[in-house]
Design an enzyme around this catalytic site. Structure first.
Site, PDB file in Angstrom:
ATOM      1  N   HIS A  29     -54.850  19.813  96.248  1.00  0.00           N
ATOM      2  CA  HIS A  29     -54.742  18.510  96.912  1.00  0.00           C
ATOM      3  C   HIS A  29     -55.157  18.628  98.372  1.00  0.00           C
ATOM      4  O   HIS A  29     -55.831  17.736  98.922  1.00  0.00           O
ATOM      5  CB  HIS A  29     -53.286  18.020  96.799  1.00  0.00           C
ATOM      6  N   GLU A  32     -58.917  18.761  98.660  1.00  0.00           N
ATOM      7  CA  GLU A  32     -59.486  17.419  98.460  1.00  0.00           C
ATOM      8  C   GLU A  32     -59.482  16.640  99.773  1.00  0.00           C
ATOM      9  O   GLU A  32     -60.475  15.989 100.137  1.00  0.00           O
ATOM     10  CB  GLU A  32     -58.686  16.678  97.399  1.00  0.00           C
ATOM     11  N   HIS A  33     -58.388  16.710 100.522  1.00  0.00           N
ATOM     12  CA  HIS A  33     -58.312  16.026 101.811  1.00  0.00           C
ATOM     13  C   HIS A  33     -59.316  16.597 102.807  1.00  0.00           C
ATOM     14  O   HIS A  33     -59.992  15.853 103.529  1.00  0.00           O
ATOM     15  CB  HIS A  33     -56.894  16.148 102.389  1.00  0.00           C
ATOM     16  N   GLU A  55     -47.229  12.428 103.386  1.00  0.00           N
ATOM     17  CA  GLU A  55     -47.312  11.937 102.016  1.00  0.00           C
ATOM     18  C   GLU A  55     -46.191  12.524 101.157  1.00  0.00           C
ATOM     19  O   GLU A  55     -45.617  11.845 100.310  1.00  0.00           O
ATOM     20  CB  GLU A  55     -48.674  12.295 101.405  1.00  0.00           C
TER      21      GLU A  55
END
Length: 782
Positions: free
Chosen positions: A53, A56-57, A134
């Site tokens: 994740h 991906e950012h 998040e």
């Protein structure tokens, strides 16, 4: 009506191993790309949860060739497209949608960011804080935590039970071991053999193939690395379990069945028709809703969740379970021939209406004989006793079949097209009864498309309107019509967008149901704060009608866009029986003129969340054009400043929004660390920098923005939404063309004037936040 012919995609494997799926659909007005990497959160080293994740950012932070302000996200937003990414258990997806003319530029940027990511330590430190924010929101989100609890029935060593979101503790970017793992993960998985590219658009298959070939040439070449198989989903011979939380009973089934087979089962489990499981549960007052869905599917492992919303928890669980087992047993031993035909029809209809992005993401195949056998085997493995109830298989969806029309629209029996100009007294009298001045049809879009849109707005809406819309929504969606309800303060809005052929039947069903409304309350799921504020915004912007309807008297108005003559006539006939009086509803626009109004809205989250809506000082097209161009110019810098540089929140956005015909700039922020006062200070400081931003901009973006308002290239849904708000604001049907022209000729001075008006709150400021006003400069709203 026979089932529409499905789109048959072209599957290729290029020389470097990149797998490609191409879908040519001439009806599309935009193109879309979906790049799927066969690597997800379950493929990272166990020492670094969240690494996939995190990567991906990082890929969106720009490259040497395309810095952040020229990268994929800024490029797509600048051209009015859609862009996002998603890290799943075993895949990571990057996807975007753009107009045809700018599509190749998006592919070029996507290939570059996948191949040459910027992994500077300072960037990683900043982005880790975003992931941590998040994570905090995820840990406080009711639905997310319910999902975690739901999976506790699986084997403890299965990765679905693990933590994969990533946070400050699991991503030690300062350590060399982590940096090496990050580089290794990127090098191992982010190469051609590990990727699948799906393209959909109006171009020919050859043109799409050329784009895919150009894209592949920029990728790092490499082989496909098989992903490791996970542990068993459950221990021993167990195949299912229960999970009870609040008023929900989850029946979880694990097994080995193709995704298409499970989708087939979920479709009929979720059906609400008489004789089915949900209808029986409602009749016995055991449950009010049922939602079956596939939570996980990989390498022969599947997790199916059947979620029941219980009416009572006393003895309901045992009875619901018994009825579920009985229905599954009945279904397993039924003849599925008619259901398979209907399922194929549903799949074909969805492909007929899906936009470019949905088509590009569509990866399901037709239901095969092998799929049917696998599903039967799965159901048999549950060892269910013989069924004792008298169940019925769901009937065919009536909206998928058009009623036969023996006469042409506009003609009475015995007439031919040569008599079209002749009318009888009876026909004229009947026509007069059906005339509804408040239901208009816009000629702004060509009527030669399969798609159209219908808007119906009520004041003092008839009882049961929302319930009726909800009850029809699924059948309408399956037939290619997105049916929705929205509360707008004193008003209620029903939208129908999609294929125009089923719309008269959907409207007719709406009319019939409204004559016998059922008071059914639908559960309101908890949602993150910023989404709750967005839902509350229209009501906060509502106005009081100077001529309100008498108590119990509903009034309504409507707009149709894109309808052919025949379908327009059918819509008018059905609408003539709508409850209430057809009347033009006054839409007085509130004039705040320098006022700053604060609306406090309670949300489930304690994080500070705020929306700032700044209406234009007047409804004139000149003002709207200048403010739209200003919103276009500031979108990327606003995100860059507050989200990337200051990192005050993970939900940061801006853009033009239209509410009840009123155009304005909308800014939104949700932050786990900054107070409402701090957010408003950052917003006002940013707005004060706008004159300097305009001054130093070589290209204001006039042509780029103007191209987005071409009726020939606009998706029907987006064009219809703009035309509806233009209709409410009193603009003529050629609104889009005039707005496009105004944007093209908007000068830097006009933009500077708009920035001054914005800072001076010439049209007013309306703040919707989940806390009290931060100073006396704001007056309390209703």
């Amino acid at each position: 009506m026979p089932a529409p012919a499905p789109l048959h995609p072209l599957h290729l494997t290029l020389a470097n191993g990149l797998r490609v799926t191409l879908r040519h659909a001439p009806r599309l007005k935009r193109c879309a790309a979906v790049l799927r990497v066969a690597a997800g959160s379950h493929d990272v080293p166990v020492a670094w949860p969240g690494l996939a994740h995190f990567l991906e950012h990082l890929l969106f932070l720009g490259t040497r060739r395309f810095p952040t302000n020229e990268g994929l996200m800024a490029y797509v937003q600048r051209h009015g497209g859609l862009v996002n990414a998603s890290t799943r258990e075993r895949t990571t997806e990057f996807f975007f949608e753009l107009p045809v003319a700018t599509f190749s530029g998006g592919l070029e940027r996507l290939a570059d960011m996948l191949t040459h990511p910027r992994l500077a330590l300072e960037d990683q430190l900043r982005e880790r804080e975003v992931l941590h924010a998040e994570f905090i929101a995820w840990s406080q989100d009711t639905q997310a935590q319910q999902q975690v609890a739901l999976l506790q029935g699986l084997a403890a060593d299965h990765p679905l039970r693990g933590f994969h979101a990533g946070n400050r503790d699991s991503l030690p970017v300062e350590r060399e071991a982590f940096q090496q793992a990050l580089r290794d993960f990127h090098m191992h998985f982010y190469q051609s053999g590990q990727m699948t590219l799906s393209l959909a658009g109006p171009q020919s298959l050859q043109a799409l193939e050329n784009l895919a070939q150009q894209f592949s040439e920029h990728l790092t070449s490499g082989p496909l690395h098989p992903q490791s198989a996970p542990m068993a989903l459950m221990q021993g011979q167990a195949r299912s379990y229960q999970h009870i939380a609040d008023n929900h009973l989850h029946h979880v089934i694990t097994g080995d069945a193709p995704r298409e087979a499970l989708d087939f089962l979920c479709t009929w489990l979720n059906a609400s028709a008489p004789g089915g499981l949900l209808a029986e549960l409602k009749a016995r007052q055991l449950a009010s809703a049922l939602q079956a869905s596939v939570l996980y599917h990989f390498a022969g492992q599947a997790v199916l969740d059947i979620d029941f919303t219980l009416s009572t928890q006393d003895e309901a669980v045992t009875q619901v379970e018994a009825l579920l087992h009985d229905w599954l047993s009945f279904f397993a031993h039924s003849d599925w021939t008619s259901l398979r035909e209907e399922f194929a029809r549903l799949a074909a209809r969805q492909q007929q209406i899906q936009g470019a992005l949905a088509l590009a993401r569509h990866d399901c195949q037709d239901l095969s004989e092998q799929d049917v056998v696998a599903l039967k085997t799965l159901l048999v493995s549950l060892r269910l006793p013989p069924s004792e109830q008298r169940w019925q298989l769901p009937p065919n969806n009536p909206f998928l079949r058009s009623p036969a029309r023996d006469e042409r629209a506009g003609l009475i029996r015995g007439q031919t097209s040569a008599h079209r100009g002749l009318r009888t007294f009876a026909q004229d009298r009947s026509r007069g009864r059906r005339e509804m001045s408040a239901l208009t049809f816009s000629p702004a879009l060509a009527d030669d498309s399969d798609e159209a849109a219908l808007y119906l707005q009520w004041r003092a809406a008839p009882s049961g309107l929302e319930t009726t819309v909800q009850s029809l929504r699924e059948n309408a969606r399956q037939a290619g019509v997105e049916l929705s309800f929205e509360s707008l303060g004193n008003d209620s809005l029903v939208r129908m967008i999609g294929l125009q052929e089923p719309m008269p039947a959907v409207l007719d069903a709406l009319v019939q149901s409204l004559n016998q409304p059922q008071e059914v309350q639908f559960a309101k799921p908890a949602t993150i704060a910023i989404r709750a504020l967005l839902k509350a915004l229209p009501a906060c912007c509502g106005t009081i009608d100077p001529q309100p309807a008498a108590r119990g008297t509903a009034r309504w108005q409507g707009l149709g866009v894109g309808f052919s003559a025949a379908h327009e006539a059918a819509i008018k006939t059905a609408a003539a029986r709508l409850p209430g009086q057809s009347a033009k509803l006054n839409q007085p626009l509130p004039s705040l003129s320098g006022q700053r109004v604060w609306h406090e809205v309670k949300t489930d989250s304690n994080e500070a969340a705020l929306l700032l809506f700044c209406p234009t000082p007047s409804p004139a097209l000149a003002d709207e054009a200048a403010w739209r161009l200003l919103g276009h110019l500031l979108q990327a810098p606003f995100y860059q400043r507050l989200r990337v540089e200051l990192q005050i929140g993970y939900a940061v956005f801006s853009g033009i929004r239209q509410i009840n015909g009123q155009t304005g700039l909308l800014f939104g922020v949700q932050s786990p660390s900054v107070s409402l006062e701090g957010i408003t200070d950052h917003l006002q400081h940013f707005l004060k920098q706008l004159p300097a931003l305009i001054e130093c901009s070589d290209d204001l973006g006039n042509q780029t923005l103007a191209q987005q308002f071409s009726a020939q290239t606009l998706p029907t849904a987006q064009a219809a939404e703009w035309l509806w708000h233009a209709h409410l604001a009193g603009h003529p049907s050629d609104y889009l063309a005039h707005l496009q022209s105004r944007i093209q000729t908007c000068t830097p001075q006009a933009l500077q004037t708009a920035a001054e008006q914005l800072n001076d709150a010439a049209g007013g400021w309306r703040c919707v936040a989940n806390g009290p006003r931060v100073s006396v400069d704001w007056q309390a709203g209703d």
